[in-house]
Design a protein around this motif. Structure first.
Motif, PDB file in Angstrom:
ATOM      1  N   LEU A 360       0.875  -1.321  -0.099  1.00 57.02           N
ATOM      2  CA  LEU A 360       0.002   0.063   0.183  1.00 57.02           C
ATOM      3  C   LEU A 360       0.828   1.335  -0.074  1.00 57.02           C
ATOM      4  CD1 LEU A 360      -2.866  -0.975   2.541  1.00 57.02           C
ATOM      5  CD2 LEU A 360      -2.762  -1.241   0.130  1.00 57.02           C
ATOM      6  N   GLN A 361       2.042   1.054   0.120  1.00 58.47           N
ATOM      7  CA  GLN A 361       3.043   2.374   0.266  1.00 58.47           C
ATOM      8  C   GLN A 361       3.837   2.350  -1.155  1.00 58.47           C
ATOM      9  OE1 GLN A 361       3.161   0.454   3.036  1.00 58.47           O
ATOM     10  NE2 GLN A 361       1.611   1.887   3.798  1.00 58.47           N
ATOM     11  N   GLY A 362       3.332   1.504  -2.212  1.00 59.26           N
ATOM     12  CA  GLY A 362       3.824   1.404  -3.487  1.00 59.26           C
ATOM     13  C   GLY A 362       5.258   0.764  -3.747  1.00 59.26           C
ATOM     14  N   GLU A 363       5.882  -0.197  -2.520  1.00 54.40           N
ATOM     15  CA  GLU A 363       7.062  -0.634  -2.537  1.00 54.40           C
ATOM     16  C   GLU A 363       6.868  -1.850  -3.192  1.00 54.40           C
ATOM     17  OE1 GLU A 363       7.773  -1.072   1.485  1.00 54.40           O
ATOM     18  OE2 GLU A 363       8.543   1.107   1.707  1.00 54.40           O
ATOM     19  N   LEU A 364       7.857  -2.383  -3.991  1.00 55.42           N
ATOM     20  CA  LEU A 364       7.770  -3.593  -4.579  1.00 55.42           C
ATOM     21  C   LEU A 364       8.132  -4.681  -3.848  1.00 55.42           C
ATOM     22  CD1 LEU A 364       7.707  -4.751  -7.506  1.00 55.42           C
ATOM     23  CD2 LEU A 364      10.005  -4.824  -7.678  1.00 55.42           C
ATOM     24  N   LEU A 365       7.224  -5.610  -3.841  1.00 57.65           N
ATOM     25  CA  LEU A 365       7.339  -6.890  -3.037  1.00 57.65           C
ATOM     26  C   LEU A 365       8.147  -7.943  -3.542  1.00 57.65           C
ATOM     27  CD1 LEU A 365       3.894  -7.014  -1.122  1.00 57.65           C
ATOM     28  CD2 LEU A 365       5.814  -5.850  -0.429  1.00 57.65           C
ATOM     29  N   ALA A 366       9.221  -8.610  -2.791  1.00 54.67           N
ATOM     30  CA  ALA A 366       9.793  -9.761  -3.465  1.00 54.67           C
ATOM     31  C   ALA A 366       8.870 -11.054  -3.814  1.00 54.67           C
ATOM     32  CB  ALA A 366      10.819 -10.160  -2.361  1.00 54.67           C
ATOM     33  N   PRO A 367       9.178 -11.792  -4.781  1.00 53.35           N
ATOM     34  CA  PRO A 367       7.995 -12.700  -5.067  1.00 53.35           C
ATOM     35  C   PRO A 367       7.932 -13.769  -3.743  1.00 53.35           C
ATOM     36  CG  PRO A 367       9.742 -12.412  -6.594  1.00 53.35           C
ATOM     37  CD  PRO A 367      10.087 -11.664  -5.843  1.00 53.35           C
ATOM     38  N   ASP A 368       8.940 -13.936  -2.953  1.00 54.35           N
ATOM     39  CA  ASP A 368       8.788 -15.122  -2.055  1.00 54.35           C
ATOM     40  C   ASP A 368       8.700 -14.315  -0.409  1.00 54.35           C
ATOM     41  OD1 ASP A 368      11.373 -13.804  -2.007  1.00 54.35           O
ATOM     42  OD2 ASP A 368      12.579 -15.467  -1.780  1.00 54.35           O
ATOM     43  N   VAL A 369       8.236 -13.266  -0.615  1.00 53.49           N
ATOM     44  CA  VAL A 369       8.059 -12.673   0.766  1.00 53.49           C
ATOM     45  C   VAL A 369       6.787 -13.179   1.325  1.00 53.49           C
ATOM     46  CG1 VAL A 369       6.752 -10.537  -0.369  1.00 53.49           C
ATOM     47  CG2 VAL A 369       8.113 -10.375   2.140  1.00 53.49           C
ATOM     48  N   ASP A 370       6.786 -13.368   2.831  1.00 48.62           N
ATOM     49  CA  ASP A 370       5.860 -14.010   3.398  1.00 48.62           C
ATOM     50  C   ASP A 370       5.308 -12.762   4.557  1.00 48.62           C
ATOM     51  OD1 ASP A 370       3.644 -15.493   4.258  1.00 48.62           O
ATOM     52  OD2 ASP A 370       5.089 -17.131   5.432  1.00 48.62           O
ATOM     53  N   ARG A 386       0.178 -14.969  -2.619  1.00 53.10           N
ATOM     54  CA  ARG A 386       1.541 -13.864  -2.700  1.00 53.10           C
ATOM     55  C   ARG A 386       0.919 -12.510  -2.354  1.00 53.10           C
ATOM     56  NH1 ARG A 386       4.073 -13.020  -8.144  1.00 53.10           N
ATOM     57  NH2 ARG A 386       5.146 -11.098  -6.804  1.00 53.10           N
ATOM     58  N   ALA A 387       1.444 -11.699  -1.464  1.00 58.51           N
ATOM     59  CA  ALA A 387       0.982 -10.809  -0.969  1.00 58.51           C
ATOM     60  C   ALA A 387       1.288  -9.438  -2.027  1.00 58.51           C
ATOM     61  CB  ALA A 387       1.647 -10.276   0.446  1.00 58.51           C
ATOM     62  N   GLY A 388       0.297  -8.408  -1.895  1.00 61.38           N
ATOM     63  CA  GLY A 388       0.537  -7.345  -2.745  1.00 61.38           C
ATOM     64  C   GLY A 388      -0.310  -7.200  -3.729  1.00 61.38           C
ATOM     65  N   TYR A 389      -0.492  -5.974  -4.449  1.00 58.11           N
ATOM     66  CA  TYR A 389      -1.445  -5.781  -5.618  1.00 58.11           C
ATOM     67  C   TYR A 389      -0.752  -5.584  -6.760  1.00 58.11           C
ATOM     68  CZ  TYR A 389      -5.266  -5.351  -1.906  1.00 58.11           C
ATOM     69  OH  TYR A 389      -6.040  -5.620  -1.059  1.00 58.11           O
ATOM     70  N   SER A 390      -1.001  -6.120  -8.093  1.00 56.90           N
ATOM     71  CA  SER A 390      -0.498  -5.896  -9.203  1.00 56.90           C
ATOM     72  C   SER A 390      -1.098  -4.657  -9.853  1.00 56.90           C
ATOM     73  CB  SER A 390      -0.729  -7.148 -10.132  1.00 56.90           C
ATOM     74  OG  SER A 390      -2.191  -7.101 -10.344  1.00 56.90           O
ATOM     75  N   LEU A 391      -0.492  -4.250 -10.942  1.00 59.53           N
ATOM     76  CA  LEU A 391      -1.217  -2.811 -11.470  1.00 59.53           C
ATOM     77  C   LEU A 391      -2.390  -3.134 -11.961  1.00 59.53           C
ATOM     78  CD1 LEU A 391       1.972  -1.747 -13.195  1.00 59.53           C
ATOM     79  CD2 LEU A 391       1.196  -1.019 -11.122  1.00 59.53           C
ATOM     80  N   GLN A 392      -2.623  -4.150 -12.534  1.00 61.47           N
ATOM     81  CA  GLN A 392      -4.007  -4.682 -13.103  1.00 61.47           C
ATOM     82  C   GLN A 392      -4.990  -4.772 -12.143  1.00 61.47           C
ATOM     83  OE1 GLN A 392      -4.104  -8.287 -15.124  1.00 61.47           O
ATOM     84  NE2 GLN A 392      -6.075  -8.366 -15.795  1.00 61.47           N
ATOM     85  N   GLU A 393      -4.769  -5.101 -10.955  1.00 62.42           N
ATOM     86  CA  GLU A 393      -5.640  -5.354  -9.704  1.00 62.42           C
ATOM     87  C   GLU A 393      -6.058  -3.817  -9.344  1.00 62.42           C
ATOM     88  OE1 GLU A 393      -4.297  -9.678  -8.574  1.00 62.42           O
ATOM     89  OE2 GLU A 393      -3.412  -7.987  -7.345  1.00 62.42           O
ATOM     90  N   LEU A 394      -4.916  -2.944  -9.216  1.00 60.51           N
ATOM     91  CA  LEU A 394      -5.236  -1.686  -8.946  1.00 60.51           C
ATOM     92  C   LEU A 394      -6.216  -0.900 -10.031  1.00 60.51           C
ATOM     93  CD1 LEU A 394      -1.547  -0.825  -7.425  1.00 60.51           C
ATOM     94  CD2 LEU A 394      -3.557  -1.018  -6.363  1.00 60.51           C
ATOM     95  N   PHE A 395      -5.812  -1.252 -11.333  1.00 62.94           N
ATOM     96  CA  PHE A 395      -6.748  -0.768 -12.189  1.00 62.94           C
ATOM     97  C   PHE A 395      -8.305  -1.224 -11.841  1.00 62.94           C
ATOM     98  CE2 PHE A 395      -3.322   1.342 -14.172  1.00 62.94           C
ATOM     99  CZ  PHE A 395      -3.992   2.003 -15.428  1.00 62.94           C
ATOM    100  N   HIS A 396      -8.354  -2.284 -11.644  1.00 66.03           N
ATOM    101  CA  HIS A 396      -9.555  -2.861 -11.238  1.00 66.03           C
ATOM    102  C   HIS A 396     -10.211  -2.189 -10.065  1.00 66.03           C
ATOM    103  CE1 HIS A 396     -13.031  -5.538 -11.327  1.00 66.03           C
ATOM    104  NE2 HIS A 396     -12.809  -6.047 -10.296  1.00 66.03           N
TER     105      HIS A 396
END
Length: 1291
Positions: A360-370, A386-396
């Motif tokens: 939610l702060q715009g930081e890129l999350l590592a693929p294996d972060v738990d 996986r945690a976080g939101y992709s750009l497509q999901e943010l657009f949605h």
């Protein structure tokens, strides 16, 4: 029966009706029941109700007047006999004891225990909605339906259907599933087909055709008859026939209809199976466990119940659904996946690209972060683990109906954009985040969000737009450089022309229109008067009052926080300075003159404060910059009307500021400069001053420039004042050792000498120009705190102004040119290093560096013109002028024009002409082995003549290197301080330098294109003069400034020389042209240059060298008439190391040109071994060589060079015995040797068989064996004897 009262009847009529009713003794329609006293306890419940006593209304004994309205006595509650009130109890305490307040309610909440409550699943249904009940349907056997609602009837019918089991199948097996499977396996295929038809499908009654909708009373009977006929038909068919007929029907029917029929049949089947399971003993009512999930099927998929996948993993649900639950009769497992636990996170490293996800702060999350789930970063979309939101999901999420979600998505996107522009993602992402967002329609999304009805969403959209358009690092960088020499110029936020042309089809566009659209000025420069019009329109936004608001008061007097007050005051000065750059704001200067004087008088006190405040210093620098622009506006240079469109579009009005209004500023600014120069020996204090010393120098520069343009003043006044300033301030400054350290640090901070400073921005887009600065430049960089460029550039600008208005100061100011640091810096800039890649930041930084170089070189030119004896390091300065001219970027047209006009062709910058340069050139040619032959005229004489023709050469290049007039006028107005003519402070985004790297050949290129575009074939006017001047200048550069042509490959130089011969059929015959081309060809054929000649590399301005060479051969064959110089250029690309296509073009398509290639071996510009080594291996070319020799097209009398080359290659081929050769090559070699031994021309036969070595000193060009070596003789006899034995006879 008595009628009801009618309107208009009075109470008398009602009494009469009452009397009649009582007289008749009729039974009343209602009964009056009187209950006993609520407070009394002696009520006899066994006493019958009083039903015979009737209430009768009488009017007797009523008073004539109504009673008085007096308040009735208060009623008191009667105590109950069973619960008497205590005598000594306080009523308030009793009330508090029985009060049920909300706090008492909340403290006594006890959840109901539902652990033992049975939840039943609803009745399964195969359709999405329940069937609609119509009133026309009649319920059988329901006598009370007339008094019950339709809804109640439906509920009762549903409960009745659940209570009994409908006979959906005639025969239901009571075996368990394993036993049923075993019994089915024991059947024959014919029986299995029957079992399939009757056991699993249940043909007890028709499922599709039920007879509903038919008017006949026997509709259901007819449907049953049709169904029985179908069953009888199926019984007579084999299973294979049934399956075949089924496939045929499926192929013919519509897929949607098939899907509907299957779903309809599946509904009946599920209902029948459920009823069967309920009938079976010991069965649970449709209980679904996590171990045995029910696989859902859809209407569009084939049935899979008969063939389940045993390997499919079971869906582990956290709860077990029951049939009592609503809508859980048929589970859709794909919709229940969200109830499962998250799948395990993949920990192993993989090379597979994964979708980028952000928190939610715009930081890129590592693929294996738990991360824990309570952070709100997990969802039920793709990759749920996986945690976080992709750009497509943010657009949605931005299209959500919840305003908080829309605002959150926009906020996260703004954070992502800001971090991407800051380069935080680095190389962890593939591709550009900004480009991806813009391609996805991010701008449209922001535009739609700005129309939102929720203020929070609008604020988030504005914040995202700010993050997209504004780079905080760039703003900080531009704020620090605003007070530099032309530091207010920035790149505009305008779409580039290439973005507009992406969707256009260039092939369908006419060439003329394409040339107009792709002119050099379109797509790079904004409209000339766009910025000026915007500044003029600022008056409509009440700019005056806003500027006065933050300038009239000192920052410490504002009712604002100190930092905010300083920032607002600084920005107000900068805004006014920008308006003053266009000649605006003069009336405001008269109004705020006292305020500016007070602020200027307070500068020395603020400079002496320790420690210095950066914001205060920025405000002082902005104030001095404003005063410099206002001083330039006081110049009396009136704008001349311009005839061109660009000049006419700019409204040039004379300035309303007079010289007397600004003449008193210099005595206040000069002490500030002296105060700052005292800190020069202390680097830490000097760096803390920031741009203040630079702004002071630039103000003095503008002051003396404006003073010298006042026609009404005595010139002696400013001349004396310049001498005073030079003796008291500038000359002591030049003798300061600390100033030398600034010159020494130029190379360390130069982006030209350190290309690593000019890295590409992490998110670079043509439409969003960004300098890519993340804030905090390194100290040793052009914009760093220790950079000497701003101060030294301002100092050189002041020196140039003083040298222009007072030529007597040139000898004193010339000492700055002899500084060792400046000379070393020039040498570093001339080193053959790769130029920085053109990016917005590199173009911005190089522009400031080129300012310093230009001002230093112009000062050197002024010194050399005024005092030729003092021309120090003239050759170095001339080399630097040539290098700078080829590097200047768009927007610096005035600088390029001034260099061409006053520096490039300056004889004072060519000390070789007076120090034996021509004689040294002749001596060098005599020592060179490749140029030992007499070309008819020595190179020294050609150079001496070129020096005499420098005025004509300069005129030629000013014509052919002319820049766009509109751009040149705009640049001249900016650099000359003509503020009323400045169209804008916007820089064009450069794609390439102003002039090409091969600009010395531009006149020759223009001649070639003009000759090609002329339909009549007539040569352009003054062709000989233009070609002569261009060749003279190129010869001067090749001889005395070879580093100026380092950027031009030798192949490009050769192609430009070929253009001289392609212009027309007579130009190359001119004697001066012949001498110059021969001298240039000799320079091109030097060994150190020849090894860099590569004809297979891409050349600037040339599509293909083989195509040019083919045209060159055609022209040579047509008009050469055996010209030796023309032939030398034809022979040069035929060397063995170049492409075989060039040699095939001559010997295959232009073999007639061999008769004109009569260049003697002694005049060949390169060694003959370059043509004969290594041996030729192209079989087609060898056969062409042999054919040309045998047919006589190639003979030593017509073409001695290629004759020797062809003989050498054919001899090497026929006697080669390479075991790696293919059978085809061996056979061809044997045939050529046989043909050679049978040649009738004894001389040619002798040459082909007895060739030994190339030797250009011999008439033939090669040596011969007196006798064949033994090995060759044996090989020849073996080949010829084999030919005789086979009886082969070939001519």
């Amino acid at each position: 029966m008595l009628s009801r009262p009618k309107p208009g009847e009075s109470e008398v009529d009602l009494l009469r009706f009452q009397s009649q009713f009582l007289a008749t003794g009729a039974v009343p329609a209602v009964q009056l029941v009187k209950k006993g006293n609520r407070g009394g306890g002696n009520t006899n419940l066994d006493q019958p109700l009083l039903q015979d006593r009737r209430d009768v209304v009488t009017l007797d004994n009523l008073p004539d007047s109504p009673p008085a309205l007096v308040p009735a006595p208060p009623k008191r509650a009667r105590p109950s006999l069973g619960c008497p009130l205590p005598e000594h109890e306080d009523p308030e305490e009793r009330l508090n004891r029985h009060d049920q307040h909300i706090t008492a309610v909340l403290t006594k909440i006890i959840e109901r225990d539902t652990s033992s409550v049975t939840v039943n699943l609803p009745v399964p249904s195969g359709v999405a909605f329940p069937p609609v009940f119509h009133r026309s349907q009649e319920r059988q056997g329901n006598s009370t339906s007339g008094k019950r609602s339709i809804f109640a009837q439906e509920i009762a019918a549903k409960r009745a259907s659940e209570a009994r089991v409908p006979p959906v199948r005639e025969v239901v097996s009571t075996l368990d599933p394993p036993e049923r499977a075993a019994s089915c396996e024991a059947l024959t295929p014919r029986e299995q087909g029957g079992q399939l038809l009757w056991g699993s499908c249940g043909f007890q009654g028709p499922h599709l055709v039920t007879g509903k909708g038919l008017r006949s009373q026997d509709a259901e009977q007819e449907a049953q008859t049709i169904h029985e006929e179908n069953i009888a038909k199926l019984q007579t068919m084999a299973p294979e026939e049934i399956l075949q007929e089924q496939q045929r029907l499926l192929a013919q029917l519509d897929p949607n209809l098939v899907a509907f029929l299957r779903s309809h049949g599946r509904t009946h089947e599920q209902a029948g199976e459920k009823a069967t399971e309920e009938q079976g003993p010991g069965r649970h009512s449709a209980e679904v466990t996590g171990e045995e999930p029910v696989v859902p099927t859809s209407a569009s998929e084939p049935r899979q119940e008969d063939d389940p996948d045993p390997g499919a993993p079971a869906l582990a649900l956290p709860v077990t659904p029951h049939k009592e639950w609503v809508h859980m009769d048929t589970m859709e497992l794909e919709k229940l996946h969200w109830t499962q636990d998250l799948p395990p996170l993949r920990r192993q490293r993989t090379q597979e690209r994964m979708q980028a996800r952000f928190n939610l702060q715009g930081e890129l999350l590592a693929p294996d972060v738990d991360l824990p789930t309570h952070l709100g970063l997990h969802h039920h979309g793709e990759e749920a683990e996986r945690a976080g939101y992709s750009l497509q999901e943010l657009f949605h999420l931005t299209r959500s109906q919840v305003s908080q979600q829309r605002a959150l998505a926009l906020h996260v996107l703004a954070q992502v954009i800001g971090r991407a522009q800051a380069g935080e993602f680095g190389d962890r992402l593939v591709g550009s985040v900004l480009r991806l967002l813009l391609d996805a329609g991010f701008l449209f999304l922001l535009r739609f969000s700005l129309d939102d009805r929720v203020d929070g969403v609008i604020a988030a959209a504005v914040r995202a737009l700010w993050a997209l358009l504004v780079a905080p690092g760039d703003e900080e960088l531009l704020d620090g450089t605003f007070s530099w020499y032309h530091g207010a110029l920035v790149f505009p936020l305008m779409p580039s022309q290439e973005d507009k042309e992406d969707d256009e089809d260039e092939d369908e566009e006419p060439p003329v229109e394409k040339a107009k659209r792709k002119s050099s000025e379109e797509g790079n420069r904004p409209p000339s008067d766009l910025a000026r019009c915007d500044v003029i329109k600022l008056s409509s936004f009440d700019l005056r009052s806003r500027l006065c608001r933050f300038i009239a008061e000192a920052p410490q007097e504002m009712a604002l926080p100190p930092e905010e007050a300083e920032t607002l005051s600084t920005e107000a000065f900068r805004l006014w300075a920008v308006a003053a750059s266009y000649g605006q704001g003069a009336d405001l200067y008269r109004e705020l003159y006292p305020v500016l004087m007070r602020a200027l008088q307070a500068v020395p006190e603020e400079l002496s404060m320790q420690p210095p405040r950066p914001l205060s210093l920025q405000r002082i620098a902005s104030l001095l910059t404003l005063l410099a622009h206002l001083t330039l506006a006081a110049s009396s240079t009136a704008p001349e009307p311009s005839s061109d469109g660009a000049g006419a579009s700019v409204s040039a009005t004379p300035s309303s500021i007079t010289w007397t209004q600004v003449s008193g500023l210099q005595p206040l600014v000069e002490p500030c400069l002296r105060q700052t120069l005292k800190l020069l020996p202390r680097p830490e204090m000097w760096q803390a001053l920031g741009p203040v010393p630079t702004a002071c120098l630039l103000f003095l520069d503008a002051y003396y420039q404006a003073w010298s343009q006042q026609p009404s003043l005595c010139p002696g006044d400013w001349l004396q004042d310049t001498e005073r300033l030079s003796e008291s301030l500038l000359l002591p400054l030049l003798r300061t050792p600390t100033l030398g350290s600034l010159w020494d640090s130029l190379g360390s901070c130069s982006p030209l000498c350190n290309p690593q400073f000019c890295v590409r921005a992490p998110e670079a887009l043509p439409s969003l120009v960004s300098l890519g600065s993340t804030g905090g430049c390194p100290s040793l960089s052009l914009a760093g705190s220790a950079s000497p460029f701003p101060f030294l550039t301002a100092l050189l600008s002041l020196f140039n102004t003083l040298a222009r208005i007072h030529k007597g100061l040139c000898d004193q100011l010339a000492t700055v040119l002899a500084t060792p640091g400046l000379q070393n810096y020039f040498r570093q800039c001339l080193a053959p290093v790769a130029a920085p890649h053109l990016t917005p930041f590199s173009a911005w930084a190089l522009r400031h560096e080129y300012h310093l170089q230009y001002l230093a070189l112009i000062l050197a030119q002024r010194v050399a013109t005024a005092q030729p004896v003092l021309a120090i390091n003239a050759a170095l300065h001339h080399s630097m002028v040539l290098a700078l001219l080829s590097r200047l970027l768009p927007g610096s047209e005035h600088l390029a024009h001034e260099l061409l006009l006053s520096c490039v062709f300056r004889l004072e910058f060519l000390p070789e002409r007076a120090s034996g340069g021509p004689e040294a050139a002749d001596f060098s040619d005599r020592l060179s082995l490749g140029s030992s032959k007499d070309s008819g005229c020595g190179r020294g004489a050609l150079l001496a003549q070129a020096c005499q023709d420098f005025p004509s050469i300069r005129s030629c290049y000013l014509t052919h290197c002319s820049l766009a007039r509109a751009s040149l006028l705009a640049s001249q107005a900016l650099y000359r301080g003509e503020l009323q003519r400045v169209p804008g402070l916007l820089l064009p985004l450069p794609k390439e330098p102003l002039l090409p790297t091969d600009w010395p050949f531009l006149p020759l290129i223009h001649l070639y294109h003009q000759a090609s575009d002329t339909p009549s074939g007539l040569p352009p006017a003054d062709t000989v003069g233009t070609a002569l001047r261009a060749l003279q200048w190129v010869l001067v550069l090749e001889s005395w400034r070879p580093q100026a042509l380092w950027a031009v490959p030798p192949a490009a130089r050769l192609a430009r020389l070929m253009c001289v011969f392609l212009v027309d059929s007579e130009l190359f015959r001119e004697t001066p042209i012949q001498h110059l081309v021969a001298a240039l060809l000799a320079r091109l054929c030097q060994p150190q240059v020849l090894r860099d000649l590569k004809l297979d590399c891409p050349l600037p301005g040339l599509a293909s060298f083989p195509d040019l060479y083919a045209s060159f051969l055609e022209h040579f064959e047509a008009v050469s008439y055996g010209d030796h110089l023309f032939g030398a250029l034809v022979l040069l690309p035929l060397q063995r190391r170049f492409s075989v296509a060039l040699r095939l073009a001559l010997f295959g398509e232009h073999v007639g040109a061999l008769r004109a290639l009569g260049l003697p071996l002694t005049q060949l510009p390169v060694s003959l071994e370059c043509y004969t080594e290594p041996p030729e291996d192209n079989l087609a070319l060898l056969q062409l060589y042999f054919r040309a020799l045998v047919t006589g097209a190639l003979c030593p009398r017509w073409c001695p060079v290629l004759y020797a080359v062809a003989v050498a290659h054919v001899n090497s081929f026929i006697f080669s015995q390479d075991p790696r050769s293919t059978d085809e090559v061996k056979a061809a070699r044997r045939r050529l040797l046989q043909k050679t031994s049978l040649l009738a021309d004894e001389g040619l036969r002798q040459h082909l068989l007895h060739y030994k070595l190339p030797n250009s000193a011999l008439p033939e060009g090669f040596e011969l064996y007196p006798q064949l070596p033994p090995l060759r003789q044996q090989y020849l006899q073996r080949v010829t004897s084999g030919m005789l034995q086979n009886g082969v006879s070939e001519a």
